[in-house]
Design an enzyme around this catalytic site. Structure first.
Site, mmCIF file in Angstrom:
data_model
loop_
_atom_site.group_PDB
_atom_site.id
_atom_site.type_symbol
_atom_site.label_atom_id
_atom_site.label_comp_id
_atom_site.label_asym_id
_atom_site.label_seq_id
_atom_site.Cartn_x
_atom_site.Cartn_y
_atom_site.Cartn_z
ATOM 1 N N ASP A 28 11.560 -1.624 51.371
ATOM 2 C CA ASP A 28 10.687 -0.446 51.476
ATOM 3 C C ASP A 28 10.497 -0.082 52.950
ATOM 4 O OD1 ASP A 28 7.325 -1.879 51.256
ATOM 5 O OD2 ASP A 28 9.195 -2.768 51.995
ATOM 6 N N ASP A 60 11.050 -4.079 57.550
ATOM 7 C CA ASP A 60 12.241 -3.935 56.693
ATOM 8 C C ASP A 60 13.424 -3.458 57.536
ATOM 9 O OD1 ASP A 60 9.703 -3.241 55.102
ATOM 10 O OD2 ASP A 60 11.146 -3.623 53.517
ATOM 11 N N GLN A 107 -0.788 -3.195 64.579
ATOM 12 C CA GLN A 107 -1.119 -4.615 64.350
ATOM 13 C C GLN A 107 -2.260 -5.050 65.261
ATOM 14 O OE1 GLN A 107 0.143 -6.865 62.109
ATOM 15 N NE2 GLN A 107 1.444 -5.304 61.149
ATOM 16 N N HIS A 125 7.914 -9.882 59.233
ATOM 17 C CA HIS A 125 7.851 -10.655 57.978
ATOM 18 C C HIS A 125 9.218 -10.731 57.282
ATOM 19 C CE1 HIS A 125 3.409 -10.286 58.007
ATOM 20 N NE2 HIS A 125 3.572 -9.018 58.242
ATOM 21 N N ASP A 126 9.836 -9.554 57.097
ATOM 22 C CA ASP A 126 10.968 -9.453 56.171
ATOM 23 C C ASP A 126 12.221 -10.185 56.623
ATOM 24 O OD1 ASP A 126 10.060 -6.046 55.248
ATOM 25 O OD2 ASP A 126 9.484 -7.972 54.372
HETATM 26 O O1 RIB Z 1 2.990 -8.280 53.550
HETATM 27 C C1 RIB Z 1 4.159 -7.996 54.291
HETATM 28 C C2 RIB Z 1 5.106 -7.179 53.489
HETATM 29 O O2 RIB Z 1 4.501 -5.944 53.149
HETATM 30 C C3 RIB Z 1 6.391 -6.805 54.266
HETATM 31 O O3 RIB Z 1 7.466 -6.722 53.366
HETATM 32 C C4 RIB Z 1 6.080 -5.453 54.831
HETATM 33 O O4 RIB Z 1 7.254 -4.657 54.991
HETATM 34 C C5 RIB Z 1 5.202 -4.859 53.754
HETATM 35 O O5 RIB Z 1 6.050 -4.294 52.771
HETATM 36 CA CA CA Z 2 8.872 -4.750 53.264
#
Ligand code: RIB
Ligand code: CA
Length: 312
Positions: free
Chosen positions: A9, A14, A222, A234-235
């Site tokens: 997404d 991402d 952030q 994160h991704d």
């Molecule tokens: O909580 C982090 C996730 O939520 C990641 O995938 C970020 O892109 C959002 O989609």
């Molecule tokens: Ca994501």
């Protein structure tokens, strides 16, 4: 040699995961879904990113909302476009006519070694499993960014990707397909810092420069929301096990998704002590997931920046 599909997404982190994966893996496809913004925007962003990166890969637009419950959005963090701060030309590739779920089903039936890297709400995967249960025996592994062994980021216990469609997540975690889970317990602890953003923005190449602009926006959000001095990527943690397997450590355990609780909806209940059983007497429940418990965050961040700067 595995084939990889990225279910995403985009979304700032991402975008980093997609560009990192494209550098290190052979991507057979990208499926998009609602989440950080609406699915039209996540698809538009995916097409613009692959175009700017010079990548030829089919993109299939997926679900616009969850199996049930309210439509969640990450626009408070990622902006209205889902990739605020970047000014990328409109991609010239079109998405394929198949839906995200249909694309996943046909890929699972065609490839014998399919790995799905799922870094968004799990609706596409759940729809595919409901429509074609046979694919549960065909998919080699699902690597998820989502959940947490500890605190959440949407509620005290729920992480966004799971919270956005807990019913879908419950279907995926109970599918029997081997799962890798990279949760907030590791992914929120590190990320891109201001000097790395500056290095990207100083690039003479379009993609690193525009991703730098996007990450500048994301880092600012952030900081203002969480007081962070790093922008969590994160991704990319869902990609790392296939490119740099020594950088994240996992533990096998039983994981279930709570979707009925009033205050716990969207929680990934991770049985780290192996005490869950059906009746308290029978053996502990099957360890359906390998859950990330530690990561070499600085190394991962440096590798991500390196790959972004290499798009010259
Ligand atoms: O909580 C982090 C996730 O939520 C990641 O995938 C970020 O892109 C959002 O989609
Ligand atoms: Ca994501």
């Amino acid at each position: 040699m595995s084939h990889f599909i990225l279910d995403c997404d985009p979304g700032h982190d991402d975008a980093v995961a997609m560009l990192f994966a494209a550098k290190h893996l052979s991507l057979s496809g990208i499926t998009t879904v609602f989440g950080n913004t609406n699915v039209d925007n996540t698809t538009k962003n995916a097409l613009a990113l692959i175009d700017a990166a010079g990548i030829e890969v089919p993109v299939a637009q997926g679900a616009a909302g969850p199996l049930s419950g309210t439509l969640e959005s990450g626009e408070s963090v990622h902006g209205k476009s889902g990739l605020d701060g970047a000014n990328l030309p409109q991609g010239h590739q079109q998405s394929v006519t198949e839906s995200g779920a249909e694309f996943l089903i046909s890929a699972a039936r065609k490839e014998s070694d399919l790995v799905i890297i799922a870094i968004a709400p799990l609706t596409n995967l759940a729809l595919a499993l409901k429509q074609a249960p046979d694919i549960a025996q065909k998919i080699q592994e699902i690597s998820i960014m989502g959940g947490s062994t500890g605190v959440g980021n949407v509620t005290p216990v729920a992480e966004f990707n799971i919270f956005a469609d807990p019913e879908a997540a419950a279907i995926v975690f109970s599918s029997g397909i081997p799962i890798r889970m990279a949760g907030l317990n590791i992914t929120s602890k590190f990320g891109i810092n201001a000097s790395q953003v500056a290095a990207l923005r100083a690039s003479s190449a379009l993609l690193p420069r525009e991703i730098g602009g996007a990450l500048d926006y994301y880092l600012t959000r952030q900081h203002s929301i969480y007081g962070r001095t790093h922008a969590p990527i994160h991704d990319v943690c869902a990609v790392i096990p296939y490119t740099h397997p020594d950088l994240i450590q996992y533990e096998s355990m039983h994981v279930e998704v709570e979707y009925q609780g009033d205050i716990t909806r969207g929680q990934t209940v991770c049985d780290q002590r192996g005490i869950m059983s059906d009746d308290g007497l029978s053996p502990p429940k099957f360890k359906n997931a390998r859950v990330a418990i530690s990561a070499r965050g600085e190394t991962i961040s440096n590798l991500a920046i390196e790959s972004l700067l290499s798009y010259t």
